[in-house]
Design a protein around this motif. Structure first.
Motif, mmCIF file in Angstrom:
data_model
loop_
_atom_site.group_PDB
_atom_site.id
_atom_site.type_symbol
_atom_site.label_atom_id
_atom_site.label_comp_id
_atom_site.label_asym_id
_atom_site.label_seq_id
_atom_site.Cartn_x
_atom_site.Cartn_y
_atom_site.Cartn_z
ATOM 1 N N THR A 16 28.565 24.503 25.256
ATOM 2 C CA THR A 16 27.439 24.941 24.410
ATOM 3 C C THR A 16 26.810 26.189 24.972
ATOM 4 O O THR A 16 26.493 27.125 24.239
ATOM 5 C CB THR A 16 26.276 23.920 24.382
ATOM 6 N N LEU B 53 34.318 13.979 15.996
ATOM 7 C CA LEU B 53 33.859 15.362 15.967
ATOM 8 C C LEU B 53 32.358 15.414 15.650
ATOM 9 O O LEU B 53 31.568 16.059 16.337
ATOM 10 C CB LEU B 53 34.654 16.160 14.928
ATOM 11 N N ILE B 57 29.275 16.759 18.038
ATOM 12 C CA ILE B 57 28.347 17.830 17.653
ATOM 13 C C ILE B 57 26.906 17.343 17.748
ATOM 14 O O ILE B 57 26.032 18.009 18.319
ATOM 15 C CB ILE B 57 28.659 18.322 16.220
ATOM 16 N N TYR B 61 23.778 18.560 20.144
ATOM 17 C CA TYR B 61 22.479 18.936 19.596
ATOM 18 C C TYR B 61 21.369 18.176 20.324
ATOM 19 O O TYR B 61 20.381 18.748 20.764
ATOM 20 C CB TYR B 61 22.490 18.638 18.097
#
Lengths: 283, 229
Positions: A16, B53, B57, B61
């Motif tokens: 990230t 997936l 993600i 976050y």
């Protein structure tokens, strides 16, 4: 098993970080290509100029009890608005957010007692100076510090992003710095006895001492004298040229003497002269 | 005069200004909480699906907003991102956005934790009577887990309210920022003005947050009664 999970987590976090930083560095060219949203014509078209000022720095940029912004910097800001023929929108900043406020287009002009330094010149463009200043050191009258050598091994309070912080970072000489976010915090810390001295612009300390007679500006000047100027975003030639002309024009009219008498004189002790603070020989 | 520092609060328009600052803090927190709550529930439910997936993600976050301090997030969104992306939002919109995204991230974890703690028998029973996946969430999983989520959510809400005190760093005229203006402008007449101003701000935040924590305690007690009969 658990280790594997932790490892996965770290890899994910790094990924990230990579994505974010690539995204952040890949696009700046786009931003530079954009039109100058702070040019004189853009400001006139918008009808308002956004000016960064302090809100807690009496007598330069502060707020009266009726909620009106006032002070030496604010007086200049209003005059600039008047001469441009636009409204002034004040954005209150702290010392360490002045550069970023310009860079991110949050403001068009900074009039927040911004001292010109070589480091800052790399980041923003300064116009002609309208004030001069040195770093001064404030201490208790009962236990005054009058020489730089007395600071050795002592704690000194500064506000982050000020010239005083920079000076003592470069010439520490055994001084331990205590850094605060705002002017309010730094003076509270001194009053609470967190350190034996406080360093800040002398122009400001003179005013503070008048209100707090148990303290004294033991060292009036440490390091070299510097200038205080309006600042614009790097590359904003349009507003820079206009501001330079404006300062020359205001100087001819004696504007800064009026500003000094109106906003600064009542706050300083009698040992401070206008020529200690304002610059009038700008041609 | 010297002994009545409390008057600093009543000089000129000081009280109105402080309450105005509180209104801005409360408004930003309230909008962020409502938006974050809705987004958080949706994301939390999505996180219980078995799509690797999607889970990765959403996990990223969550970690992004949980690991990075709020001050850094505010600076990033207010000062750094506009420099590179040419987006320019006002300070209050940036604050609301950051707080909403932060709230949604933490909320998604609370919701996920609540949902997976519902016993698998309940899911099986739901499937047995022919509920589809959406109905399963709506009729079985969410109602049974809400009880578990409420105390943690209230805790999160009061954290968000308290964190609005960081907003002065991005030029929002919140209650702390106004308080500092008042302290500096009146320092001459009120030597210990900072005590009264910060004391008053303490009371204001207390009034906002204490009812929430009382409510959380009440609900926890009720839950204990429910669980132990």
């Amino acid at each position: 098993m658990k280790l594997k999970k932790i490892f996965k987590g770290i890899v994910a976090a790094l990924a990230t970080l990579l994505i974010v930083s690539v995204a952040a560095t890949a696009l700046p060219t786009k931003a530079h290509a954009a039109t100058n949203s702070s040019s004189v014509s853009a400001i006139k078209k918008r009808g308002t100029i956004k000016i960064a000022v302090f809100g807690d720095l009496q007598p330069y940029g502060w707020v009266t009890k009726s909620g009106k912004r006032t002070g030496y910097d604010v007086y200049l800001a209003r005059q600039i608005g008047k001469d441009l023929g636009v409204k002034v929108k004040f954005v209150q900043v702290n010392a360490d957010s002045r550069v970023d406020a310009l860079k991110s287009n949050k403001v068009d002009l900074v009039l927040a007692n911004f001292t010109v330094t070589p480091q800052r010149k790399k980041q923003v463009s300064f116009a002609k100076p309208y004030m001069k200043v040195s770093v001064g050191v404030l201490s208790k009258k009962s236990n005054p510090i009058t020489k730089a050598s007395q600071l050795k091994g002592k704690k000194v309070i500064v506000t982050k992003g000020t010239t005083a912080e920079q000076y003592f970072t470069e010439h520490s000489n055994g001084v331990t710095l205590q850094k605060y976010d705002s002017k309010t915090q730094q003076f509270n810390a001194l009053k609470n006895g967190r350190a034996s001295a406080l360093a800040d612009d002398n122009s400001y300390l003179f005013a503070w001492v008048k209100k707090h007679p148990t303290y004294t500006v033991g060292i009036k000047k440490i390091g070299t004298e510097s200038e205080i100027s309006p600042a614009v975003k790097k590359g904003n030639k349009s507003l820079l040229n206009w501001t330079n002309k404006e300062i020359t024009k205001l100087n001819k009219k004696g504007f800064f003497t009026t500003d000094y008498n109106k906003n600064l004189k009542p706050y300083f002790g009698s040992d401070v002269k206008p020529s200690d603070i304002i610059i009038t020989n700008n041609k | 005069m010297a002994h009545s520092g409390i008057n600093i609060l009543f000089e000129g328009r000081n009280m109105v200004r402080l309450l105005g600052g509180l209104w801005i803090s409360a408004k930003i927190a309230a909008i962020a909480i409502v938006v974050g709550l809705v987004l958080g529930i949706v994301l939390g439910a999505l996180r219980t699906l078995h799509n690797p997936l999607l889970r990765a993600i959403l996990r990223l976050y969550l970690e992004f907003f949980r690991v990075i301090p709020t001050v850094v997030l505010l600076f990033l969104f207010y000062y750094i991102l506009p420099q590179n992306f040419n987006i320019n939002m006002g300070a209050e919109s940036v604050a609301t956005l950051v707080f909403a995204l932060w709230f949604a991230a933490e909320m998604s974890d609370i919701v996920r934790g609540g949902i997976i703690s519902v016993s698998p028998h309940q899911v099986d029973s739901g499937k047995a009577i022919g509920l589809n996946r959406l109905q399963l969430y709506y009729y079985v999983l969410l109602p049974q887990s809400i009880q578990l989520m409420i105390p943690a959510t209230i805790n999160l809400v009061s954290r968000v309210i308290k964190t609005t005190s960081l907003l002065l760093l991005i030029s929002v005229m919140d209650v702390i920022n106004v308080g500092q203006q008042i302290i500096e402008a009146n320092g001459q007449r009120y030597e210990n003005g900072s005590f009264w101003v910060y004391g008053f701000i303490f009371i204001l935040y207390f009034i906002l947050c204490y009812p929430l924590s009382l409510w959380a305690r009440h609900l926890e007690r009720k839950e204990l009664v429910n669980a132990n009969g």
